[in-house]
Scaffold this motif. Structure first.
Motif, PDB file in Angstrom:
ATOM      1  N   ASN A   1      22.086   9.880 -29.284  1.00 36.90           N
ATOM      2  CA  ASN A   1      23.476  10.231 -28.944  1.00 36.90           C
ATOM      3  C   ASN A   1      24.520   9.461 -29.732  1.00 36.90           C
ATOM      4  O   ASN A   1      25.709   9.737 -29.620  1.00 36.90           O
ATOM      5  N   VAL A   2      24.072   8.530 -30.586  1.00 33.71           N
ATOM      6  CA  VAL A   2      25.046   7.838 -31.439  1.00 33.71           C
ATOM      7  C   VAL A   2      25.714   8.823 -32.400  1.00 33.71           C
ATOM      8  O   VAL A   2      26.839   8.586 -32.871  1.00 33.71           O
TER       9      VAL A   2
ATOM     10  N   ILE B   1      29.714  -2.158 -22.192  1.00 32.11           N
ATOM     11  CA  ILE B   1      30.889  -2.286 -23.066  1.00 32.11           C
ATOM     12  C   ILE B   1      32.091  -2.803 -22.277  1.00 32.11           C
ATOM     13  O   ILE B   1      32.077  -2.813 -21.048  1.00 32.11           O
ATOM     14  N   PHE B   2      33.120  -3.191 -23.008  1.00 35.84           N
ATOM     15  CA  PHE B   2      34.438  -3.460 -22.418  1.00 35.84           C
ATOM     16  C   PHE B   2      35.432  -2.446 -22.966  1.00 35.84           C
ATOM     17  O   PHE B   2      35.396  -2.143 -24.168  1.00 35.84           O
TER      18      PHE B   2
ATOM     19  N   ALA C   1      44.325  -0.209 -27.851  1.00 33.35           N
ATOM     20  CA  ALA C   1      43.153  -0.345 -26.974  1.00 33.35           C
ATOM     21  C   ALA C   1      42.112  -1.185 -27.694  1.00 33.35           C
ATOM     22  O   ALA C   1      42.115  -1.260 -28.933  1.00 33.35           O
ATOM     23  N   ARG C   2      41.245  -1.811 -26.900  1.00 33.84           N
ATOM     24  CA  ARG C   2      40.158  -2.602 -27.483  1.00 33.84           C
ATOM     25  C   ARG C   2      38.853  -2.151 -26.829  1.00 33.84           C
ATOM     26  O   ARG C   2      38.750  -2.157 -25.587  1.00 33.84           O
ATOM     27  N   ILE C   3      37.904  -1.735 -27.659  1.00 37.56           N
ATOM     28  CA  ILE C   3      36.592  -1.331 -27.143  1.00 37.56           C
ATOM     29  C   ILE C   3      35.563  -2.266 -27.778  1.00 37.56           C
ATOM     30  O   ILE C   3      35.546  -2.428 -29.005  1.00 37.56           O
ATOM     31  N   ALA C   4      34.732  -2.887 -26.936  1.00 36.03           N
ATOM     32  CA  ALA C   4      33.777  -3.881 -27.447  1.00 36.03           C
ATOM     33  C   ALA C   4      32.393  -3.629 -26.864  1.00 36.03           C
ATOM     34  O   ALA C   4      32.259  -3.428 -25.655  1.00 36.03           O
ATOM     35  N   ILE C   5      31.391  -3.639 -27.723  1.00 36.59           N
ATOM     36  CA  ILE C   5      30.007  -3.583 -27.228  1.00 36.59           C
ATOM     37  C   ILE C   5      29.685  -4.954 -26.641  1.00 36.59           C
ATOM     38  O   ILE C   5      29.914  -5.988 -27.281  1.00 36.59           O
TER      39      ILE C   5
ATOM     40  N   THR D   1      24.643   2.484 -23.677  1.00 36.72           N
ATOM     41  CA  THR D   1      25.756   1.892 -24.438  1.00 36.72           C
ATOM     42  C   THR D   1      26.548   2.993 -25.125  1.00 36.72           C
ATOM     43  O   THR D   1      27.787   3.013 -25.096  1.00 36.72           O
ATOM     44  N   VAL D   2      25.823   3.913 -25.743  1.00 35.41           N
ATOM     45  CA  VAL D   2      26.484   4.976 -26.507  1.00 35.41           C
ATOM     46  C   VAL D   2      27.239   5.910 -25.567  1.00 35.41           C
ATOM     47  O   VAL D   2      28.369   6.315 -25.846  1.00 35.41           O
TER      48      VAL D   2
END
Ligand code: S0N
Length: 287
Positions: free
Chosen positions: A109-110, A23-24, A33-37, A50-51
């Motif tokens: 875990n999602v 992720i970013f 904030a920006r969260i990106a997969i 990822t999760v």
């Protein structure tokens, strides 16, 4: 030069944070904030790693008092030109009891991530470019607001690929689109365009792909002009309507949080520390 997540020019000077592989996490100096997969070659499908990273990033943002709004998205385009917000659980690592992590432990875990997004007292805006499918559609659903590009496609695949989300994925979807449409979405596993998603109330607006991030920033800036406490309590109130005692706990927690800051509450603490009886006589029993 800020790293590119979606096409188009962003007016934000994003600062990269953390050390992630899937992720970013970027933050701006003005509360966003920006969260990106970042798995575009897999249409941003999530594996346990990822999760885990998303949970870490969302928890980081939740605890950062300078951040009020999070833009949640997926990196695109992929090398083949395809776009996705998220295509759900990575079927390549799906074992017999869940999605396998590096140690061979099967995980779902999602579900932890869903609860973090839902309960964090900040506004989460999904920016959907391309596919929001399966568990990815559920993640988008759990965001407070959703902006989609004109190439966005929504849908469920669970009954096709041998899975289902009977929690928020079914129950909350029903609250958003109604019983008939929710059953159609899950039973038929069709795909829906952004126009259809807008008509059924699944998203807030459709934006040209190249303007998606800029529009998200615009919405975030408008929200950030408003009262953090009012927004925090409203989010908990919207959740309380559907989330039973867990939702009421959130809303009540915010009320306690505010009460701690009053002179009336401080009198109770001070009296205990000063080993005297509390004196609440100056506080009215308001109607
Ligand atoms: C997204 C789709 C529609 C994109 O189609 P397109 O553009 O034609 O691209 P493709 O060529 O198909 O894909 C490009 C590459 O990406 C890989 N890929 C895509 N999606 C996934 C994925 N989900 N997992 C792993 N890889 C994926 C493709 O394989 C391809 O790679 P290469 O070129 O190397 O082959 C289309 O790709 C599509 O339909 N994808 C699958 C969507 C899907 O079924 N998702 C899973 C749905 N289920 C869940 O999400 C479970 C959620 C969950 O964890 C859960 C939560 C709560 C309760 C229960 C559960 C549960 O476990 O069920």
């Amino acid at each position: 030069m800020p790293r590119q997540v979606l096409p188009g020019i962003s007016s934000v000077d994003w600062q990269p944070c953390g050390n992630f592989t899937d992720i970013f996490l970027d933050k701006s100096k003005n509360g966003i904030a920006r969260i990106a997969i970042n798995r575009p070659s897999k249409r941003n499908a999530f594996r346990p790693q990822t999760v885990l990273e998303l949970c870490t990033a969302f928890a980081n943002v939740r605890d950062d008092k300078n951040i009020g709004v999070v833009l949640f998205t997926g990196v695109g385009p992929a090398a083949d030109g395809g776009y996705a917000f998220c295509s759900g659980g990575d079927q390549g690592v799906r074992g017999d009891g869940g999605y396998m992590d590096e140690e061979g432990v099967p995980r779902l875990n999602v579900l932890d991530l869903q609860r973090i997004i839902r309960s964090m007292p900040k506004v989460v805006i999904a920016l959907v470019a391309g596919y929001a499918i399966g568990g990815g559609q559920v993640l988008h659903l759990l965001c407070d607001l959703s902006l989609a590009s004109d190439n966005a496609i929504f849908g469920q695949t669970g009954p096709k690929v041998g899975s289902f989300d009977g929690g928020f994925g079914a129950g909350y979807l029903t609250r958003v689109v109604g019983q008939r449409k929710a059953r159609e979405i899950w039973f038929l596993c069709r795909r829906y365009s952004s126009e259809e998603a807008l008509r059924m109330g699944l998203i807030n607006a459709i934006v040209p792909l190249h303007e998606l991030e800029a529009e998200g920033v615009k919405w975030a800036k408008e929200i950030l002009k408003n009262s953090p406490t009012a927004i925090r309590c409203l989010k908990a109130a919207f959740n309380a309507e559907t989330d039973g005692l867990a939702g009421i706990q959130e809303l009540a927690g915010h009320a306690t949080h505010m009460f701690y800051r009053t002179e009336e509450s401080k009198e109770g603490r001070n009296a205990f520390l000063e080993k005297r009886s509390p004196d609440y006589s100056e506080f009215d029993w308001l109607p």
